[in-house]
Design a protein around this motif. Structure first.
Motif, mmCIF file in Angstrom:
data_model
loop_
_atom_site.group_PDB
_atom_site.id
_atom_site.type_symbol
_atom_site.label_atom_id
_atom_site.label_comp_id
_atom_site.label_asym_id
_atom_site.label_seq_id
_atom_site.Cartn_x
_atom_site.Cartn_y
_atom_site.Cartn_z
ATOM 1 N N ARG A 211 0.887 -1.147 -0.163
ATOM 2 C CA ARG A 211 0.087 -0.118 -0.022
ATOM 3 C C ARG A 211 1.015 1.419 1.003
ATOM 4 O O ARG A 211 1.626 1.339 0.512
ATOM 5 C CB ARG A 211 -0.930 0.223 1.071
ATOM 6 C CG ARG A 211 -1.318 1.442 1.037
ATOM 7 C CD ARG A 211 -2.784 1.149 2.251
ATOM 8 N NE ARG A 211 -3.604 2.116 2.524
ATOM 9 C CZ ARG A 211 -3.534 3.142 2.918
ATOM 10 N NH1 ARG A 211 -2.889 3.565 3.891
ATOM 11 N NH2 ARG A 211 -4.249 3.779 3.394
ATOM 12 N N LEU A 212 0.822 2.408 -0.799
ATOM 13 C CA LEU A 212 1.036 3.349 -0.494
ATOM 14 C C LEU A 212 0.104 4.581 -0.918
ATOM 15 O O LEU A 212 -1.330 4.618 -1.579
ATOM 16 C CB LEU A 212 1.818 3.261 -1.835
ATOM 17 C CG LEU A 212 2.785 4.783 -2.631
ATOM 18 C CD1 LEU A 212 3.424 5.485 -1.412
ATOM 19 C CD2 LEU A 212 3.454 4.839 -3.818
ATOM 20 N N ALA A 213 -0.045 5.786 0.172
ATOM 21 C CA ALA A 213 -1.110 6.268 0.600
ATOM 22 C C ALA A 213 -0.096 7.887 0.689
ATOM 23 O O ALA A 213 0.730 8.033 1.238
ATOM 24 C CB ALA A 213 -1.775 6.147 1.393
ATOM 25 N N VAL A 214 -1.246 8.875 0.067
ATOM 26 C CA VAL A 214 -0.643 10.211 0.566
ATOM 27 C C VAL A 214 -2.077 10.747 1.097
ATOM 28 O O VAL A 214 -2.917 11.057 -0.329
ATOM 29 C CB VAL A 214 -0.411 10.374 -0.720
ATOM 30 C CG1 VAL A 214 0.448 12.073 -1.399
ATOM 31 C CG2 VAL A 214 1.092 9.878 -1.686
ATOM 32 N N ARG A 215 -2.209 11.731 1.884
ATOM 33 C CA ARG A 215 -3.265 12.335 2.730
ATOM 34 C C ARG A 215 -2.677 13.439 2.611
ATOM 35 O O ARG A 215 -1.540 14.421 1.850
ATOM 36 C CB ARG A 215 -3.084 11.910 3.942
ATOM 37 C CG ARG A 215 -3.669 10.468 4.646
ATOM 38 C CD ARG A 215 -3.460 10.967 5.774
ATOM 39 N NE ARG A 215 -3.593 9.104 6.074
ATOM 40 C CZ ARG A 215 -3.716 8.542 7.684
ATOM 41 N NH1 ARG A 215 -3.591 9.685 8.646
ATOM 42 N NH2 ARG A 215 -4.014 7.863 8.159
ATOM 43 N N SER A 216 -3.659 14.196 2.112
ATOM 44 C CA SER A 216 -3.059 16.381 1.601
ATOM 45 C C SER A 216 -3.040 16.552 2.729
ATOM 46 O O SER A 216 -2.122 17.983 2.169
ATOM 47 C CB SER A 216 -5.119 17.293 0.741
ATOM 48 O OG SER A 216 -5.989 16.601 2.505
ATOM 49 N N GLU A 217 -3.437 16.550 3.891
ATOM 50 C CA GLU A 217 -3.321 17.518 5.525
ATOM 51 C C GLU A 217 -3.181 16.638 6.695
ATOM 52 O O GLU A 217 -3.471 15.322 6.286
ATOM 53 C CB GLU A 217 -3.362 18.715 5.094
ATOM 54 C CG GLU A 217 -4.817 18.114 5.565
ATOM 55 C CD GLU A 217 -5.386 20.051 5.640
ATOM 56 O OE1 GLU A 217 -5.170 20.592 5.426
ATOM 57 O OE2 GLU A 217 -7.066 20.141 6.131
ATOM 58 N N GLU A 275 -7.372 11.765 1.114
ATOM 59 C CA GLU A 275 -5.984 10.384 1.131
ATOM 60 C C GLU A 275 -6.412 9.619 -0.353
ATOM 61 O O GLU A 275 -7.460 9.699 -1.321
ATOM 62 C CB GLU A 275 -6.045 9.447 1.848
ATOM 63 C CG GLU A 275 -5.857 8.247 1.869
ATOM 64 C CD GLU A 275 -5.782 7.145 2.841
ATOM 65 O OE1 GLU A 275 -5.472 7.623 4.028
ATOM 66 O OE2 GLU A 275 -6.047 6.284 2.801
ATOM 67 N N ARG A 276 -5.295 10.111 -0.989
ATOM 68 C CA ARG A 276 -4.680 9.182 -2.329
ATOM 69 C C ARG A 276 -4.024 7.866 -1.991
ATOM 70 O O ARG A 276 -2.998 7.761 -1.796
ATOM 71 C CB ARG A 276 -4.556 10.115 -3.052
ATOM 72 C CG ARG A 276 -4.796 11.255 -4.258
ATOM 73 C CD ARG A 276 -6.711 11.136 -4.823
ATOM 74 N NE ARG A 276 -6.981 11.914 -5.267
ATOM 75 C CZ ARG A 276 -8.202 13.061 -3.545
ATOM 76 N NH1 ARG A 276 -8.215 12.330 -2.578
ATOM 77 N NH2 ARG A 276 -8.567 13.194 -4.897
#
Length: 977
Positions: A211-217, A275-276
């Motif tokens: 899993r690779l996740a990127v949150r906005s803040e 989140e993405r």
């Protein structure tokens, strides 16, 4: 102008005053000369000198008295002024240096001024330091409040300002405890901020194995503030950012590059308000297409490019992107392409599509996305050399399999029989067959008969040897003349030894045989005819094939002219077919009446019984040419006959009728080969076939390949043979120390060489491959011959050593113990030869078997002959015992026979056999017998010096012995002339 004296010229010595002169005199005076008068003279002289000096001074003053007075007054004036000046200086010094004077007063006032100035400077510095400390305190308080509020990016900026303020502190505060304490607190606070930023980064950018996740803040703990990914990355220190990016690159490469390339996954992307996420879902490998893995990798980098790369700081963005290129390329190459490199030609088209997709991925993502130099394209370069990579992989696989095969232990059971077609010159001889070969049992090998008509027997004996004293020898090079056999049959080649033993191969009585007459290309002789065409030679004319008086039964022929088959007692491991026999019979020609022998009756009566029972002289040379020995074997006795028999033999005045001679077609012989050799041959054949298929394909036309397809595979075929030659003798060294192992290895090399020769005909279009195969064939031939010869030579040396150690030159055999030792040694050698024959018989072909066995026997016989001839004196008892010892070797004759009813062909393979058997008889012969045999050319195998030494050793020094020796030497001179 006066003339200057040069500096190098000596000057005139300065005049000495009176005192100096007197001192010199005192120095030079002796003790005995010293007295009051002398001292008084020296004092008087000094006084006179002083008085003279005073007079000169007074005269000088009087000469210029006014000037002298003036100088005197001037001197007195100067002295007065000097005294006044000194007094004035003392007064001035008193006024300046006294406690109330000028200098102490000035110094006191300056000291008071300096103290006031220092107090003023201290006050200023303290004020500035307090002001700077106040500023630092205010900034620290502000920084601390930002940290407490969770405004980490602003806190990073504030900490940088505070750190700058601390670094520009006044010099007075450099070592101040308060400033040091402030800096320590600042570092602690920065570390706290850094830790909170990294914690926030781990929460906003999540990378896990699937899993690779990127949150906005993300929220800061214990505060209401939030922070974005871009702000975190910008706020981190350079060192922390580099460490984090290095760790992120490592995890990204491991989880989302290497795993995706090695395992089947499906890539899913999730999205929420904050989140993405990118998820890797394992799938079944059975239904997976390898193309999906590169597509998944492309999807992953699209996600990263959309959500992570744009948020990187500009200072680190390009560097981080380029750092991803090398591990990404290496992973695709080493984990995806190379492991899937096909091991068979049929899988190459599908793999080429995969390679094409990888090259497109490199162009799209590595060159364009990661902004790598366009000239650096490892995947494309590897694809252009794909044909070479595939061939090198196949070469490694083939050589590894071959190496594993060669490591297997040698097994005598895992063998097969290979066939080899022998030419007439190298095939084993067969016994003579024909009606003329039949002789009465009463005839012996010398043609002598004690009880019957002596004259007729002697005529037959002389005719069997072909002696004729009336006809001079015409050509010493003809082998038949050296033995006095058929005079008109010219020897065409030294390798054709049947004529050397009186075998007429279809040679017309009155014409010389040409090369075409001797042997046809198909291995048979010209002029063959059926047995029915054989003319009657008459009762009084002995058969040339019966020159040794042997009893031979004819073998009937069938309607096709072939020899009828008979039961062969040979325990045949080779299983070769019986040779086809043909016969020819030229018209008989009457022979001249033989000369009567006068002094051979005694020798004939001695040996008749042994010869009738199959003694060592009971031989039947084969009508077919015996094979020449290998290059390392000694020359045949017939070749020695040609060399030694010039001028000795006598020829008949009229040619005898040619005998009916059998024709031997080139037989097919069998020899044992290990199964691994056949597998090696199949490996070479498969490599060549695969190389041809690879070269003929057009699969790599789209790639700018730098090598010719198929070249490496062709080289692999010869590399297998090179590996076999280099690896096999080293790995199986212990097995090859035995003669069975060495001969088996020689057979294997021979079989490989024949297989390579067949392969050469199939690769006519590949010049380099054909050249390498030719080289391998040559090396294999050398290897086969060398191992065979080395093994044979080793056993021969062992036999020679046994004879040398056990017999000790056959000296003192009159002693029973010495005789027993010699007898035991010879029996040991005979048993060893028979044991070797049993061991090598299943391995070698018939021809090589007899050649090798003949070498063993010939070496032992030659050593025995050499030792006996070297004896300086042989008594009567010793001569009988030596003869008995020689006859022990007669038992090996049975090894050279395939049919008990037929005579052996030992003469064809043991060059010294006849010479050795003559030696056993000559040891008990008389001088008359020896003289007769020498005059008739029967002892051509012996050198003249050997005969001379033998005569001197056997007989006492008498006029008869001297005459005999002179006749032998005279015969030598006549032969040489």
């Amino acid at each position: 102008m006066a003339f200057e004296i040069p500096q190098h010229l000596p000057r005139k010595a300065l005049p000495q005053d009176v005192s100096s002169k007197i001192l010199n005199r005192i120095d030079q005076a002796l003790v005995k000369d010293l007295d009051a008068n002398l001292a008084n003279s020296w004092v008087t002289e000094l006084d006179e000198s002083i008085s003279a000096t005073k007079t000169r001074i007074h005269d000088r003053i009087q000469e210029d008295l006014p000037k002298f007075q003036h100088q005197l007054e001037t001197s007195k004036s100067v002295q007065t002024r000097t005294t006044a000046l000194g007094k004035g200086i003392e007064d001035l010094n008193e006024k300046i240096s006294s406690p109330s004077g000028l200098l102490p007063t000035t110094l006191h006032r300056l000291q008071v001024h300096a103290t006031l100035q220092q107090q003023a400077n201290d006050a200023t510095i303290i004020a500035d330091s307090l002001a700077h400390l106040l500023k630092c305190k205010q900034q620290y308080t502000s920084l601390l409040s930002l940290v407490k509020l969770g405004k980490l990016p602003e806190a990073v900026v504030a900490s940088s300002e505070l750190e700058k303020t601390c670094s520009t502190s006044p010099k007075a505060l450099e070592n101040a405890v308060v400033l040091k304490d402030l800096k320590h607190k600042l570092q602690t606070l920065k570390a706290r901020v850094e830790e909170q930023l990294l914690d926030a980064l781990s929460n906003i950018l999540i990378i896990q194995p699937t899993r690779l996740a990127v949150r906005s803040e993300v929220s800061i703990p214990n505060s209401d503030a939030t922070v974005t990914l871009e702000a975190i990355l910008t706020s981190l220190s350079l060192h922390s950012l580099e460490d984090y990016l290095s760790t992120f690159r490592k995890h990204l490469t491991t989880y989302f590059v290497e795993n995706v390339l090695q395992q089947p996954y499906s890539v899913g992307e999730g999205m929420t308000m904050t989140e993405r996420a990118l998820n890797l879902i394992p799938t079944s490998p059975n239904s997976e297409s390898r193309r999906i893995r590169l597509e998944n990798l492309a999807h992953i980098f699209d996600f990263i490019n959309a959500h992570i790369f744009p948020r990187l700081p500009p200072s680190q963005s390009s560097l981080f992107l380029r750092s991803l290129a090398k591990p990404l390329t290496a992973s695709i190459l080493n984990l995806f392409l190379i492991p899937q490199l096909p091991s068979s030609f049929g899988l190459l088209p599908q793999f080429l599509e995969l390679v094409k997709q990888a090259v497109e991925f490199e162009e799209e993502y590595i060159i364009k996305l990661l902004k790598v130099d366009a000239r650096d394209r490892p995947l494309k370069e590897w694809a252009n050399n794909l044909s070479g990579h595939y061939e090198r992989q196949r070469r490694n696989i083939i050589l590894d399999n071959c190496r594993s095969l060669l490591k297997e232990p040698m097994s005598a059971s895992a063998t097969f029989l290979a066939e080899v077609q022998q030419s007439v010159e190298t095939s084993f001889p067969t016994a003579v067959n024909g009606d003329e070969a039949q002789t009465s049992p009463e005839e012996d090998s010398w043609g002598f008969d004690d009880d019957a008509n002596a004259k007729m027997d002697l005529e037959q004996a002389e005719d069997s040897w072909g002696f004729d004293d009336d006809v001079p020898q015409e050509n010493g090079a003809q082998v038949e003349d050296s033995w006095g056999l058929d005079d008109d049959a010219a020897l065409q080649d030294s390798s054709v030894v049947d004529n050397g033993w009186g075998f007429d191969d279809d040679i017309e009585p009155e014409t010389e045989a040409t090369e075409e007459d001797v042997q046809q290309p198909n291995g048979t002789h010209e002029g063959s005819s059926s047995p029915s065409e054989t003319p009657d030679l008459g009762e009084g004319e002995p058969d040339a094939d019966d020159a040794w008086g042997l009893d031979q039964d004819p073998v009937p022929a069938d309607e096709s002219g072939e020899q009828a088959s008979s039961d062969d007692p040979w325990d045949d491991p080779w299983g070769d077919p019986a040779p086809e026999l043909e016969e020819s019979a030229p018209a008989p020609v009457p022979a001249k009446a033989p000369k009567v022998a006068k002094r051979l009756e005694k020798l004939a009566s001695k040996t008749k019984k042994k010869q009738m029972n199959g003694s060592a002289l009971h031989h039947s040379p084969s009508p077919s040419p015996p094979p020449p020995p290998p290059p390392s074997l000694p020359p045949s006795s017939t070749q020695e006959t040609v060399k030694q028999g010039k001028g000795r033999a006598r020829t008949a005045s009229a040619p005898k009728p040619a005998a009916i001679v059998t024709k031997v077609h080139p037989p097919v012989e069998q020899y044992r080969v290990t199964e691994r050799t056949n597998r090696i041959v199949r490996t070479v054949e498969d490599a060549i076939a695969e190389g041809k298929q690879f070269a003929a394909s057009n699969l790599f036309a789209k790639f700018a390949t730098t090598s010719t397809p198929g070249t490496t595979l062709f080289q692999t075929a010869t590399a297998v043979l090179d590996l076999y030659q280099a690896f096999y003798p080293v790995k199986l060294e212990a097995e090859l120390q035995k003669i069975e192992g060495a001969l088996q290895f020689s057979n294997d090399c021979l079989y490989l060489g024949e297989a390579v020769e067949k392969l050469e005909q199939e690769v006519s279009g590949q010049a380099s491959l054909k050249e390498r195969l030719e080289e391998c064939k040559r090396h294999l031939g050398v290897l086969a011959d060398s191992w065979l010869q080395d093994a044979v030579e080793s056993e021969c040396r062992r036999h020679v050593q046994l004879l040398s150690d056990g017999c000790e030159g056959f000296t003192y055999t009159m002693d029973q113990d010495r005789y027993d030792e010699c007898e035991s040694t010879i029996n040991q050698v005979v048993r060893s030869i028979k044991d070797l024959a049993r061991r090598i018989k299943p391995i070698l072909s018939k021809t090589k078997y007899y050649q090798t066995l003949g070498r063993f026997v010939d070496t032992a016989l030659s050593r025995t002959l050499q030792d006996i001839v070297a004896l300086p004196d042989i008594t009567e008892v010793e001569s009988h015992r030596l003869s008995e010892l020689c006859r022990i070797f007669n038992s090996v004759e049975g090894l050279f026979s395939e049919d008990p009813n037929q005579p052996s062909f030992v003469v064809a393979y043991v060059p010294s056999w006849l010479k050795f058997n003559y030696m056993s008889e000559l040891l008990e012969a008389s001088l008359a017998d020896i003289t007769y045999l020498f005059e008739e050319g029967a002892l051509v195998d012996f050198e003249v010096d050997e005969l001379v030494r033998l005569v001197r050793a056997l007989f006492a020094d008498t006029p008869l012995r001297t005459n005999t020796i002179n006749k032998i030497l005279a015969g030598q001179s006549q032969s040489s002339s």
